[in-house]
Design an enzyme around this catalytic site. Sequence first.
Site, PDB file in Angstrom:
ATOM      1  N   MET A 265       0.850  -1.169   0.000  1.00 41.01           N
ATOM      2  CA  MET A 265       0.000   0.000   0.000  1.00 41.01           C
ATOM      3  C   MET A 265       0.897   1.234   0.000  1.00 41.01           C
ATOM      4  O   MET A 265       1.265   1.740   1.053  1.00 41.01           O
ATOM      5  CB  MET A 265      -0.922  -0.021   1.215  1.00 41.01           C
ATOM      6  CG  MET A 265      -1.746   1.222   1.337  1.00 41.01           C
ATOM      7  SD  MET A 265      -3.007   1.207   2.612  1.00 41.01           S
ATOM      8  CE  MET A 265      -2.104   0.866   4.087  1.00 41.01           C
ATOM      9  N   PRO A 266       1.281   1.734  -1.164  1.00 43.56           N
ATOM     10  CA  PRO A 266       2.114   2.929  -1.226  1.00 43.56           C
ATOM     11  C   PRO A 266       1.376   4.160  -0.702  1.00 43.56           C
ATOM     12  O   PRO A 266       0.172   4.312  -0.887  1.00 43.56           O
ATOM     13  CB  PRO A 266       2.419   3.095  -2.716  1.00 43.56           C
ATOM     14  CG  PRO A 266       2.129   1.776  -3.323  1.00 43.56           C
ATOM     15  CD  PRO A 266       1.068   1.152  -2.486  1.00 43.56           C
ATOM     16  N   TYR A 267       2.145   5.009  -0.075  1.00 47.21           N
ATOM     17  CA  TYR A 267       1.652   6.295   0.433  1.00 47.21           C
ATOM     18  C   TYR A 267       2.643   7.349  -0.025  1.00 47.21           C
ATOM     19  O   TYR A 267       3.840   7.251   0.249  1.00 47.21           O
ATOM     20  CB  TYR A 267       1.582   6.255   1.964  1.00 47.21           C
ATOM     21  CG  TYR A 267       1.381   7.610   2.608  1.00 47.21           C
ATOM     22  CD1 TYR A 267       0.118   8.150   2.756  1.00 47.21           C
ATOM     23  CD2 TYR A 267       2.470   8.343   3.069  1.00 47.21           C
ATOM     24  CE1 TYR A 267      -0.066   9.392   3.360  1.00 47.21           C
ATOM     25  CE2 TYR A 267       2.297   9.579   3.670  1.00 47.21           C
ATOM     26  CZ  TYR A 267       1.029  10.094   3.813  1.00 47.21           C
ATOM     27  OH  TYR A 267       0.846  11.312   4.396  1.00 47.21           O
TER      28      TYR A 267
END
Length: 74
Positions: free
Chosen positions: A1-3
């Site tokens: 889950m990239p942020y």
Amino acid sequence: MPYVKIEVTREGVTRTQKQQLIAGVTTLITDILGKDPNLTHIVIQEIELDDWGFAGEQVSVLREKGITAQKNNS
């Protein structure tokens, strides 16, 4: 889950420009890292000019001196 967090000075970035940033960064993360775009989070935070500084000066003071981050198109 990239942020991904994008911080910009509060100088009139439009809703359309923000949407373009969100879409473009999401595409980049998907293309380069192979991440699911539905799980990629992009946050844009606008910072007041008095709260951002570089070269020993507040950005508000630099703007008063005519120093901007605008690309020179000449």
